[in-house]
Design a protein around this motif. Structure first.
Motif, mmCIF file in Angstrom:
data_model
loop_
_atom_site.group_PDB
_atom_site.id
_atom_site.type_symbol
_atom_site.label_atom_id
_atom_site.label_comp_id
_atom_site.label_asym_id
_atom_site.label_seq_id
_atom_site.Cartn_x
_atom_site.Cartn_y
_atom_site.Cartn_z
ATOM 1 N N GLY A 88 0.836 -1.248 0.011
ATOM 2 C CA GLY A 88 0.055 0.094 0.023
ATOM 3 C C GLY A 88 0.891 1.354 -0.064
ATOM 4 O O GLY A 88 2.138 1.254 -0.220
ATOM 5 N N TRP A 89 -0.002 2.428 0.350
ATOM 6 C CA TRP A 89 0.874 3.593 0.436
ATOM 7 C C TRP A 89 1.094 4.009 1.859
ATOM 8 O O TRP A 89 0.373 4.034 2.474
ATOM 9 C CB TRP A 89 -0.082 4.712 -0.386
ATOM 10 N N ASP A 90 2.308 4.633 2.053
ATOM 11 C CA ASP A 90 2.546 5.417 3.301
ATOM 12 C C ASP A 90 2.097 4.580 4.468
ATOM 13 O O ASP A 90 1.630 4.764 5.742
ATOM 14 C CB ASP A 90 1.961 6.732 3.634
ATOM 15 N N SER A 91 2.421 3.309 4.426
ATOM 16 C CA SER A 91 2.262 2.289 5.451
ATOM 17 C C SER A 91 3.122 1.820 6.457
ATOM 18 O O SER A 91 2.792 1.096 7.504
ATOM 19 C CB SER A 91 1.496 1.090 4.830
ATOM 20 N N GLY A 92 4.317 2.309 6.472
ATOM 21 C CA GLY A 92 5.143 1.959 7.445
ATOM 22 C C GLY A 92 5.524 0.455 6.890
ATOM 23 O O GLY A 92 5.402 -0.237 6.055
ATOM 24 N N PHE A 93 5.582 -0.367 8.413
ATOM 25 C CA PHE A 93 5.692 -1.656 8.362
ATOM 26 C C PHE A 93 4.506 -2.529 8.412
ATOM 27 O O PHE A 93 4.565 -3.720 8.773
ATOM 28 C CB PHE A 93 6.990 -2.096 9.382
ATOM 29 N N ASN A 94 3.283 -1.821 8.357
ATOM 30 C CA ASN A 94 2.047 -2.443 8.769
ATOM 31 C C ASN A 94 1.646 -3.059 7.277
ATOM 32 O O ASN A 94 1.917 -2.552 5.995
ATOM 33 C CB ASN A 94 0.924 -1.447 9.079
ATOM 34 N N ASP A 95 0.952 -4.039 7.344
ATOM 35 C CA ASP A 95 0.254 -4.898 6.013
ATOM 36 C C ASP A 95 -1.091 -3.985 5.797
ATOM 37 O O ASP A 95 -1.951 -4.404 6.369
ATOM 38 C CB ASP A 95 0.273 -6.341 6.476
ATOM 39 N N ASN A 96 -1.004 -3.242 5.180
ATOM 40 C CA ASN A 96 -2.047 -2.298 4.580
ATOM 41 C C ASN A 96 -2.690 -2.434 3.351
ATOM 42 O O ASN A 96 -3.699 -1.682 3.017
ATOM 43 C CB ASN A 96 -1.381 -1.013 4.915
ATOM 44 N N GLY A 97 -2.012 -3.155 2.466
ATOM 45 C CA GLY A 97 -2.610 -3.152 1.048
ATOM 46 C C GLY A 97 -1.603 -4.170 0.394
ATOM 47 O O GLY A 97 -0.655 -4.880 0.809
ATOM 48 N N ASP A 98 -2.005 -4.098 -1.025
ATOM 49 C CA ASP A 98 -1.288 -4.897 -1.986
ATOM 50 C C ASP A 98 -1.072 -4.006 -3.194
ATOM 51 O O ASP A 98 -2.221 -3.823 -3.999
ATOM 52 C CB ASP A 98 -1.911 -6.474 -2.156
ATOM 53 N N SER A 99 0.072 -3.800 -3.780
ATOM 54 C CA SER A 99 0.173 -2.925 -5.009
ATOM 55 C C SER A 99 1.392 -3.336 -5.534
ATOM 56 O O SER A 99 2.425 -3.569 -5.083
ATOM 57 C CB SER A 99 0.177 -1.284 -4.544
ATOM 58 N N PHE A 100 1.415 -3.073 -6.838
ATOM 59 C CA PHE A 100 2.685 -2.876 -7.742
ATOM 60 C C PHE A 100 3.362 -1.678 -7.863
ATOM 61 O O PHE A 100 2.409 -0.581 -8.008
ATOM 62 C CB PHE A 100 2.202 -3.376 -9.144
ATOM 63 N N LEU A 101 4.427 -1.608 -7.673
ATOM 64 C CA LEU A 101 4.927 -0.512 -8.161
ATOM 65 C C LEU A 101 6.214 -0.658 -9.044
ATOM 66 O O LEU A 101 7.033 -1.373 -8.970
ATOM 67 C CB LEU A 101 5.770 0.017 -6.829
ATOM 68 N N GLY A 102 6.364 0.258 -10.046
ATOM 69 C CA GLY A 102 7.126 0.138 -11.216
ATOM 70 C C GLY A 102 7.173 1.231 -12.367
ATOM 71 O O GLY A 102 6.647 2.390 -12.099
#
Length: 434
Positions: A265-279
């Motif tokens: 996710g976005w701006d989540s620190g080390f929390n499991d907050n989402g699933d996303s591709f970045l590229g």
């Protein structure tokens, strides 16, 4: 426990190849300059580093013409007061020398930082949130070991710490309960740990693992990476600041770099907050033109805007060197997200344009014009415009002063403008690096 692990990594790194210094999201303001490589000597200036005054009876003021106008060339008497203002001139030669460093290097690790203090007459909610008072934006410390894969496998990493008013927008706020969200000192000041990652590489391929700054967009969080004191609406409202996960970088050639990875996710620190591709990729199309495309899509956060936000965004940037001293950048961002019920959370589109003119290694001037269109979940829609005119002045290799004047106008008040439809803001900050 995390710091202990980092210390162990640092100890192991003493046995690996020493890395060259690097910067995430740029830790130095990069200005186009024809004097950058010249050993400027005010008595005998290098070609292209002479006084900008061409009316001293010296023809075209070129090296070929044998008339390099130095500060001791008699221009004051020939052309009037102000032709050569001082040893290095207001817009003539500029001899800053090398910056001082506080920590240096040890076992391939380097450390440094900066202090940014600023004043702005009015607030717009884009980091600059305390108008009409002097504030400490960023007291920044970092330690890093850059990887060097020229001889094979190498391992490194980086950690960043921030204290100041900008910490509120740099903590892991994407979850609302991030690991550094309660590191506050009152309602405005606080602490943040925006980067903590391990990096490994072999040959042309490297991988980051941990919490790191985004590759999306032109403007960045660190003050030393931006030309202007203030920020764009697009950067603040439509782009992530940090990611947690894994990001691979492949240098396919001298002109092509490719990124790809997985983030929570976005701006989540080390929390499991989402699933996303970045590229994305960066391609040098010509010697003067660079094209950059970056994207992220998937689930951006379970706690963002009170919903499980998911969708797509991209940033497209063209960076064109018009001349040795003039740079033009145009950026277009598109963001489209919805909640679990399919309702719109954010739909934004922005175009930012930057024109930066480097006068010498001490002075640069620039302008930014932005149009940001937003359609938000609450049914609010707005077209926001902002024109910023500013300068960068370096009186010393470790000091940058950035005055600016900014004009904002908006259809309504959703962008946070204090005076409703339009607003004029004067701002100035100073950055001390070490």
């Amino acid at each position: 426990m995390k710091l202990s692990k980092l210390a162990l990594i640092a100890a192991l790194a003493c046995g690996t190849y020493a890395g060259n210094a690097f910067a995430d999201q740029s830790n130095d303001i990069q200005l186009v300059s024809h004097c950058a490589a010249a050993a400027c000597d005010c008595g005998e200036p290098a070609c292209g580093c002479e006084s900008m005054n061409l009316d001293c009876g010296c023809g075209d003021n070129s090296c070929d013409g044998g008339c390099a106008v130095g500060c001791d060339s008699g221009c004051d008497s020939a052309c009037g007061v102000g032709s050569c203002l001082d040893d290095c001139g207001l817009f003539g030669d500029c001899c800053l020398g090398d910056p001082y460093t506080l920590f240096g290097e040890h076992c391939g690790w380097s450390a440094g930082g900066w202090v940014q203090m600023g004043y702005h007459s009015k607030g717009n909610g884009l980091f600059n949130s305390r108008p009409d008072e002097l504030q400490l934006h960023q007291a920044w410390l970092y330690a890093e070991k850059a990887i060097d894969t020229s001889n094979g496998f190498d391992i490194g990493g980086r950690i960043d710490y921030l204290y100041g008013t900008d910490s509120q927008d740099t903590q892991a706020f994407g979850t609302g309960t991030g690991y550094d969200n309660d590191w506050d000192n009152g309602p405005d000041y606080g602490h943040a740990l925006p980067q903590l990652y391990l990096e490994m590489g072999y040959g042309d391929l490297s991988v980051k693992l941990g919490n790191f700054y985004t590759i999306i967009g032109w403007e960045v969080v660190g003050a030393t990476g931006n030309f202007f004191y203030s920020h764009a609406y697009t950067m603040y409202n439509s782009e992530p600041f940090t990611h947690t996960g894994a990001l691979a970088t492949y240098n396919a050639s001298d002109d092509l770099t490719v990124w790809g990875g997985y983030t929570t996710g976005w701006d989540s620190g080390f929390n499991d907050n989402g699933d996303s591709f970045l590229g994305g990729f960066s391609a040098g199309l010509t010697d003067d033109l660079t094209f950059i495309y970056t994207t992220t899509f998937g689930r951006f956060g379970e706690a963002r805007y009170g919903a499980d936000e998911r969708g797509y965004m991209h940033s497209i940037i063209a960076d064109y060197a018009v001349s040795d001293s003039l740079e033009y950048i145009i950026q277009s961002d598109f963001l489209d997200t919805e909640d679990v019920n399919g309702a719109t959370v954010r739909e934004t589109f922005g175009i930012n344009q930057y024109l930066i003119k480097t006068l010498n290694d001490c002075w640069a001037v620039g302008g930014r014009f932005e149009w940001w269109n937003a359609d938000l979940a609450a049914g609010n829609a707005s077209d926001v415009y902002a024109l910023t005119l500013g300068a960068n002045y370096k009186p010393h290799a470790n000091v940058m002063v950035r005055p600016e004047i900014r004009f904002d106008w908006d259809d309504d008040q959703i962008a946070g403008l204090e005076d409703g439809d339009d607003q004029t803001t004067f701002g100035i900050d100073t950055i001390f690096t070490f």
